[in-house]
Every structure is written in C-alpha cells, then in structure tokens.
Write a protein that holds these residues in place. Structure first.
Motif, PDB file in Angstrom:
ATOM      1  N   PRO A   1      83.287  25.711  28.718  1.00  0.00           N
ATOM      2  CA  PRO A   1      84.511  25.286  29.412  1.00  0.00           C
ATOM      3  C   PRO A   1      85.640  26.307  29.377  1.00  0.00           C
ATOM      4  O   PRO A   1      86.582  26.208  30.165  1.00  0.00           O
ATOM      5  CB  PRO A   1      84.906  24.001  28.674  1.00  0.00           C
ATOM      6  CG  PRO A   1      83.612  23.454  28.167  1.00  0.00           C
ATOM      7  CD  PRO A   1      82.812  24.673  27.779  1.00  0.00           C
TER       8      PRO A   1
ATOM      9  N   PHE B   1      87.090  28.897  35.532  1.00  0.00           N
ATOM     10  CA  PHE B   1      87.594  27.526  35.613  1.00  0.00           C
ATOM     11  C   PHE B   1      89.114  27.545  35.788  1.00  0.00           C
ATOM     12  O   PHE B   1      89.788  28.486  35.361  1.00  0.00           O
ATOM     13  CB  PHE B   1      87.229  26.733  34.349  1.00  0.00           C
ATOM     14  CG  PHE B   1      85.778  26.327  34.284  1.00  0.00           C
ATOM     15  CD1 PHE B   1      85.170  25.687  35.346  1.00  0.00           C
ATOM     16  CD2 PHE B   1      85.021  26.580  33.151  1.00  0.00           C
ATOM     17  CE1 PHE B   1      83.833  25.308  35.292  1.00  0.00           C
ATOM     18  CE2 PHE B   1      83.693  26.213  33.079  1.00  0.00           C
ATOM     19  CZ  PHE B   1      83.101  25.577  34.152  1.00  0.00           C
TER      20      PHE B   1
ATOM     21  N   ARG C   1      91.468  24.721  31.685  1.00  0.00           N
ATOM     22  CA  ARG C   1      90.421  25.529  31.050  1.00  0.00           C
ATOM     23  C   ARG C   1      90.373  25.292  29.543  1.00  0.00           C
ATOM     24  O   ARG C   1      91.394  25.371  28.859  1.00  0.00           O
ATOM     25  CB  ARG C   1      90.653  27.002  31.336  1.00  0.00           C
ATOM     26  CG  ARG C   1      89.539  27.930  30.836  1.00  0.00           C
ATOM     27  CD  ARG C   1      89.892  29.378  31.089  1.00  0.00           C
ATOM     28  NE  ARG C   1      90.168  29.614  32.494  1.00  0.00           N
ATOM     29  CZ  ARG C   1      91.186  30.350  32.943  1.00  0.00           C
ATOM     30  NH1 ARG C   1      92.021  30.903  32.084  1.00  0.00           N
ATOM     31  NH2 ARG C   1      91.365  30.522  34.236  1.00  0.00           N
TER      32      ARG C   1
ATOM     33  N   GLN D   1      88.138  20.561  28.989  1.00  0.00           N
ATOM     34  CA  GLN D   1      87.300  19.646  29.775  1.00  0.00           C
ATOM     35  C   GLN D   1      86.148  19.043  28.982  1.00  0.00           C
ATOM     36  O   GLN D   1      85.245  18.442  29.561  1.00  0.00           O
ATOM     37  CB  GLN D   1      86.702  20.374  30.992  1.00  0.00           C
ATOM     38  CG  GLN D   1      87.638  21.309  31.707  1.00  0.00           C
ATOM     39  CD  GLN D   1      87.408  22.751  31.250  1.00  0.00           C
ATOM     40  OE1 GLN D   1      87.540  23.032  30.074  1.00  0.00           O
ATOM     41  NE2 GLN D   1      87.055  23.628  32.162  1.00  0.00           N
TER      42      GLN D   1
ATOM     43  N   VAL E   1      79.796  22.398  34.754  1.00  0.00           N
ATOM     44  CA  VAL E   1      80.472  22.539  36.052  1.00  0.00           C
ATOM     45  C   VAL E   1      80.938  21.181  36.564  1.00  0.00           C
ATOM     46  O   VAL E   1      82.089  21.009  36.993  1.00  0.00           O
ATOM     47  CB  VAL E   1      79.536  23.207  37.076  1.00  0.00           C
ATOM     48  CG1 VAL E   1      80.130  23.127  38.489  1.00  0.00           C
ATOM     49  CG2 VAL E   1      79.293  24.673  36.703  1.00  0.00           C
TER      50      VAL E   1
ATOM     51  N   ASP F   1      83.725  19.690  34.450  1.00  0.00           N
ATOM     52  CA  ASP F   1      85.015  20.258  34.816  1.00  0.00           C
ATOM     53  C   ASP F   1      85.591  19.546  36.034  1.00  0.00           C
ATOM     54  O   ASP F   1      86.773  19.189  36.069  1.00  0.00           O
ATOM     55  CB  ASP F   1      84.864  21.756  35.087  1.00  0.00           C
ATOM     56  CG  ASP F   1      86.100  22.369  35.715  1.00  0.00           C
ATOM     57  OD1 ASP F   1      87.090  22.581  34.987  1.00  0.00           O
ATOM     58  OD2 ASP F   1      86.082  22.618  36.940  1.00  0.00           O
TER      59      ASP F   1
END
Length: 268
Positions: A84, A89, A94, A97, A128, A131
């Motif tokens: 993360p 991101f 950032r 998450q 992914v 996030d």
C-alpha cells in the motif's frame, strides 16, 4: 540473507514441538512463549535464506504450487509484489489502505476457497482493489486526514468485476475476520474447501523483520492446523506486554449480481 543462529533454531524448534504435542483445537496453545527473542526473525521472514527445516528457498524442493514451504505439511507462504505504500497510489491515502485490503482479502477468500491455488498476482490485485475500496470509503465519509475505522467503510465492495455486500461487526467468532491491535491490521479465516486450511493476509509489513531495508509487499500464510495459525498471529502482532487492547471483527460477505468475466483472467 540472514541465516538462523543456533539459539534461534532451538527456540523455534521448542515452539514447534509444543504445537505438535497439543490437542488440535486446544486454546492452551496460544502462549507468549511463542514470541521469538527480540533480535530474531519470524520463520517466514524474507531475510532468511532457508526455511525452518534448513532447506534453501527459491528452489523446487521448497515450493508447492505458488507457495513457499515453511514447514512441511503445516505452514506455507505466498508473496505479492505490491505494498500500500507504493508510490503510484494516491498520496492522500497512501499507506493507510490496509483495512480496505483486509476486507477485500476476506471477500476473495469467500469466493476463491481453494487457498492453495492463490497466486502472487491475486495478492497484488487484492491490494489494488483494496486501495479503490478504501478511497471510495474516504470519499463517502470525507475523512481524508484520518485512518478510517470499520464504521466508515462502504457497505459495497468490488474485486475486479465481482461485487460484494460487506458488513463488519465487532465480535469474537466467525469464519472470516479482521484483527486490529495497536497499529497492525490483518485478515484471517478458514476455508471449508476440500484442501481446506487457515489463512492470514497481511499487507502492512515493511522493512525489518520480514523484508530487506525499505521494501515491503502483501503476503499470505496458509496453515493446516489452528495452532499454527495462532502461532503466526502471535508472532505477527509481536506484543510483548500484557493487557494490550485489540479488536476482532467478523466480516460477513455476500456476493452481489454482476459480471465476473474479467476476474483476474479467471485465475485465483
């Protein structure tokens, strides 16, 4: 890569003997003695060139499908390539998450029940989509400057083209869950599939003691026995004093109608 010293091997060997001598579902196995000395590493650390049985990593003899064999017949590990904290991101969230990633991991485990068939590609996809889920929850709550809690998370979550209705409840039982203790969060659960087993998903580890300096990634541990899962939980939390507050959340997951054609190219 750092090798285990004789004192560390002796300590780990004693712990594993304790696990083998305990009844399968006995809660007595959870013990502070499972914590390794402060200068030692978890047995699944990527800083170790060999597993606990002394076998060289990164070779066919210590691989089972996509997993590394940590302890034959008892513990395996799988490693992604994405954390993360990755620079691509959104800087507004950032590194924060992890809760979103843990919830998505529970959703994935509810669908892809054959844990031994998971892949590093799947772990990266969890990060992914975790996030995205976390950012959607931040936008809904408008709490950009804080770590979101379970009450701030959206009730709907997506993984690729799969959609889920999720509800997190503070409990002490369930099949899939998220554990929060101090600044650590990870998800875990049990699969009732034919090959079965327990899993622990963590995407918050960075640097020592699991990774080389300034590196990190998501990973999942797969254990066949409950005691081994408990051992991994205790070592991961690494809490060295009593009466530390923790919160355990059951994650209730339900699939929603949707198009699953793009779900990681049909690969779990």
């Amino acid at each position: 890569m750092r090798k285990m010293g004789s004192e560390e091997c002796a300590s780990t060997g004693g712990i594993l003997r304790q696990l083998e001598q305990t009844a399968l579902l006995s809660g007595r196995s959870e013990s502070v003695t499972w914590l390794t000395p402060s200068n030692c590493l978890p047995i699944w650390s990527r800083r170790l060139g060999r597993n606990v049985e002394g076998c060289q990593r990164h070779c066919d003899a210590t691989r089972s499908q996509n997993f590394d064999v940590e302890l034959t017949g008892r513990l395996w590990s799988l490693w992604g390539g994405l954390h993360p904290r990755a620079p691509w991101f959104d800087g507004k969230v950032r590194g924060r998450q992890t809760l979103g990633c843990c919830v998505v991991a529970c959703c994935v485990a509810s669908t892809f029940r054959h844990l031994g068939e998971w892949s590093g590609k799947l772990l990266d996809a969890i990060v992914v989509n975790g996030d995205r889920y976390y950012r959607a929850s931040v936008e809904q709550s408008q709490r950009w400057d804080l770590h979101l809690g379970v009450d701030d998370m959206c009730s709907e979550c997506e993984f690729q083209d799969l959609r889920y209705l999720v509800q997190l409840e503070l409990v002490a039982f369930g099949h899939l869950g998220v554990l929060k203790c101090q600044e650590r969060r990870f998800s875990f659960g049990h699969s009732s599939s034919r090959d079965g087993g327990y899993f622990l998903f963590d995407c918050s580890a960075w640097d020592d003691p699991l990774f080389p300096d300034d590196m990190g990634a998501s990973y999942v541990l797969l254990a066949k026995q409950l005691q081994m899962l408990l051992y991994c939980v205790v070592v991961t939390l690494n809490v060295r004093r009593r009466n530390v507050e923790f919160r355990l959340y059951n994650v209730d997951v339900a699939r929603l109608p949707g198009d699953a054609r793009k779900c990681i190219e049909d690969e779990p």
